[in-house]
Design a protein around this motif. Structure first.
Motif, mmCIF file in Angstrom:
data_model
loop_
_atom_site.group_PDB
_atom_site.id
_atom_site.type_symbol
_atom_site.label_atom_id
_atom_site.label_comp_id
_atom_site.label_asym_id
_atom_site.label_seq_id
_atom_site.Cartn_x
_atom_site.Cartn_y
_atom_site.Cartn_z
ATOM 1 N N ARG A 114 0.863 -1.190 0.000
ATOM 2 C CA ARG A 114 0.000 0.000 0.000
ATOM 3 C C ARG A 114 0.892 1.230 0.000
ATOM 4 N N GLU A 116 1.517 4.232 1.348
ATOM 5 C CA GLU A 116 1.171 5.074 2.487
ATOM 6 C C GLU A 116 2.403 5.868 2.882
ATOM 7 N N TYR A 123 4.036 0.647 6.682
ATOM 8 C CA TYR A 123 5.031 0.497 5.616
ATOM 9 C C TYR A 123 4.340 0.336 4.272
ATOM 10 N N ARG A 259 -14.396 0.006 10.149
ATOM 11 C CA ARG A 259 -13.488 -0.645 9.205
ATOM 12 C C ARG A 259 -13.489 0.075 7.861
ATOM 13 N N THR A 281 -3.726 -0.700 15.814
ATOM 14 C CA THR A 281 -4.542 -1.869 15.472
ATOM 15 C C THR A 281 -3.635 -2.987 14.966
HETATM 16 P P1 ATP Z 1 -5.031 1.311 9.505
HETATM 17 O O1 ATP Z 1 -6.278 1.896 10.046
HETATM 18 O O2 ATP Z 1 -3.928 1.165 10.504
HETATM 19 O O3 ATP Z 1 -4.585 1.967 8.215
HETATM 20 P P2 ATP Z 1 -6.394 -0.683 7.939
HETATM 21 O O4 ATP Z 1 -7.797 -0.584 8.378
HETATM 22 O O5 ATP Z 1 -5.995 -0.026 6.675
HETATM 23 O O6 ATP Z 1 -5.401 -0.188 9.117
HETATM 24 P P3 ATP Z 1 -6.570 -3.516 7.322
HETATM 25 O O7 ATP Z 1 -6.736 -3.323 5.876
HETATM 26 O O8 ATP Z 1 -7.720 -3.939 8.118
HETATM 27 O O9 ATP Z 1 -5.916 -2.183 7.958
HETATM 28 O O10 ATP Z 1 -5.342 -4.508 7.586
HETATM 29 C C1 ATP Z 1 -5.266 -5.366 8.719
HETATM 30 C C2 ATP Z 1 -4.032 -5.087 9.538
HETATM 31 O O11 ATP Z 1 -2.876 -4.990 8.734
HETATM 32 C C3 ATP Z 1 -4.068 -3.762 10.263
HETATM 33 O O12 ATP Z 1 -4.800 -3.878 11.445
HETATM 34 C C4 ATP Z 1 -2.595 -3.529 10.548
HETATM 35 O O13 ATP Z 1 -2.169 -4.283 11.676
HETATM 36 C C5 ATP Z 1 -1.950 -4.085 9.315
HETATM 37 N N1 ATP Z 1 -1.616 -3.004 8.368
HETATM 38 C C6 ATP Z 1 -2.435 -2.339 7.535
HETATM 39 N N2 ATP Z 1 -1.768 -1.432 6.801
HETATM 40 C C7 ATP Z 1 -0.457 -1.526 7.177
HETATM 41 C C8 ATP Z 1 0.759 -0.880 6.767
HETATM 42 N N3 ATP Z 1 0.767 0.034 5.815
HETATM 43 N N4 ATP Z 1 1.910 -1.244 7.384
HETATM 44 C C9 ATP Z 1 1.930 -2.190 8.340
HETATM 45 N N5 ATP Z 1 0.824 -2.853 8.758
HETATM 46 C C10 ATP Z 1 -0.354 -2.525 8.187
#
Ligand code: ATP
Ligand code: MG
Length: 419
Positions: A114, A116, A123, A259, A281
């Motif tokens: 992703r 970000e 990451y 979510r 999270t």
């Molecule tokens: P956040 O609100 O932290 O952006 P998300 O809702 O985008 O999370 P999900 O798509 O539900 O995250 O992904 C599940 C899990 O993967 C997250 O709870 C987090 O622990 C991990 N995660 C998500 N994006 C990242 C990232 N860019 N780097 C590291 N871990 C990540």
């Protein structure tokens, strides 16, 4: 240094010093999943962009601005590095008709991508372990997922993660709620930030998720979905809570937990820690009963969750957790032409006995080689010089105590080391 090639920003090397922690985590997870009867599925890292647009939803952070998408130069296809695992898993289940006979308990692990802003716990290439149960409608499966994650935290020794749950209701209830939210936030546009205004008509539920302190008051006072829930979702949510209580899993109901992905309905949950700042999270999931049909399969209910491996490992590291070390059993030192040849075959014979063996390479005096043997952490040094080679024997020295060096046949040495 300017010519030195570096890894892409936000994409990390996992260096040897950290590998033991990753291996410990992966082994723990594999045992844990086996204990619940889940089998692994491995899907490609690249999928058609359309899969994610259709499943995650057009107006979500991921699809709007986080996906690594590109055109295949050879045939013009629109492709994307997977930003998450559920869509691929469901695509594979539908494509291969895996739900034909029986529901499926599946898991996956691997890198996700992703775009970000990189920071601690966030990451551009990160890793998830995900669990999906397809073809299960009842709250017992939601409960299984939550109870199993609670067990994983115990196995990992993590006691500072808290569970939040909510329900998004049926698609109809969610639709009604969406309309109520738009109406409510339209009366407060002056307190909404730019992000929220952009989402007001496209994805108003996401406004509830905002971390902007200036908006917390208006979010707090917003209508709650739970006040206008459909009967079936209410029952599902009540039963889930009873099951969690019976299993002694503590939780809080957070009506603002929504979510970020469009495919969720009914149950959603997150495990959150306060130890990692805003990236708190570590695990998130819920029900996505409509997704299988949306991707072209025969309608079937499903639910699942994914955890962020880097964030969990950061928690372990913060606790100064040291993974079990796995040093070799034996380090072989050798000097002299005949000894060099014998050492090579001795190493293979010891490995035939199931021992892990590091064979010294690169020459040097016995003294220099012994330093390497000590540094390797091996339990025993096996020393082969001209004398030993001529006699067809080896010398064995324990590196853990001060015992004398002993001359033995290779078979006797193997037996000693294997004890
Ligand atoms: P956040 O609100 O932290 O952006 P998300 O809702 O985008 O999370 P999900 O798509 O539900 O995250 O992904 C599940 C899990 O993967 C997250 O709870 C987090 O622990 C991990 N995660 C998500 N994006 C990242 C990232 N860019 N780097 C590291 N871990 C990540
Ligand atoms: Mg995100």
């Amino acid at each position: 240094m300017s010519n030195t090639l570096q890894a892409v920003r936000g994409m990390n090397d996992i260096l040897p010093a950290d590998a033991a922690l990753w291996e410990f985590f992966e082994a723990t997870v594999a045992d844990w999943l086996r204990a619940y009867g889940y089998t692994q599925i491995r899907t490609p890292i690249v999928e058609n962009t359309d899969l994610f647009v259709r499943s995650i939803g057009e107006v979500t952070d991921i699809v709007e601005k986080e996906m690594y998408s590109f055109e295949d130069k050879l045939n013009g296809e629109r492709l994307t590095l997977r930003p998450e695992g559920t869509a691929s898993c469901v695509r594979a289940v539908v494509q291969h008709n895996l739900l034909y006979n029986a529901p499926q308990r599946l898991w996956y692990q691997g890198a996700m991508f992703r775009h970000e802003r990189p920071q601690k716990g966030r990451y551009r290439q990160f890793h998830q372990v995900g669990v999906e149960a397809l073809g299960f409608a009842g709250p017992d499966m939601d409960a299984e997922h939550i109870i199993m994650t609670a067990r994983l935290w115990r196995l990992l020794g993590l006691d500072d993660v808290a569970l939040e749950i909510n329900t998004l209701g049926s698609p109809e209830a969610r639709g009604r709620y969406r309309a109520r939210l738009i109406q409510y936030f339209e009366q407060h546009t002056d307190t909404l930030d730019e992000d929220a205004r952009r989402r007001l008509h496209s994805n108003p539920l996401r406004i509830l998720d905002s971390k902007n302190p200036a908006m917390q008051g208006v979010i707090e006072a917003a209508p709650k979905l739970v006040d206008d829930l459909d009967e079936e979702s209410r029952k599902h949510f009540d039963e889930l809570q009873q099951m969690l209580n019976a299993a002694n899993v503590r939780f809080t109901v957070n009506p603002r937990l929504v979510r970020g992905l469009d495919y969720y309905n009914a149950t959603v949950f997150e495990w959150v820690t306060t130890q990692l700042g805003a990236q708190g999270t570590v695990c998130a999931g819920g029900r996505y009963d409509g997704l299988i049909a949306q991707i072209g399969g025969k309608p079937a209910p499903a639910c699942g969750f994914a955890m962020g491996v880097e964030r969990l490992l950061a928690l372990l590291q913060d606790k100064n957790f040291t993974p079990p070390a796995l040093p070799p059993d034996v380090y072989i030192l050798h000097l002299g032409e005949q000894a060099d040849r014998l050492a090579l075959s001795a190493a293979e014979q010891l490995r035939d006995e199931g021992l892990s063996v590091v064979l010294h390479c690169g020459g040097g005096s016995f003294k220099a080689q012994m330093k390497k043997a000590d540094a390797s952490g091996a339990r025993y040094a096996i020393i082969i010089g001209d004398d030993e080679a001529a006699a067809g024997e080896v010398s064995v020295k324990s590196l853990r105590d001060t015992g004398e060096q002993r001359r033995l046949t290779l078979a006797a040495a193997a037996e000693l080391v294997a004890q």
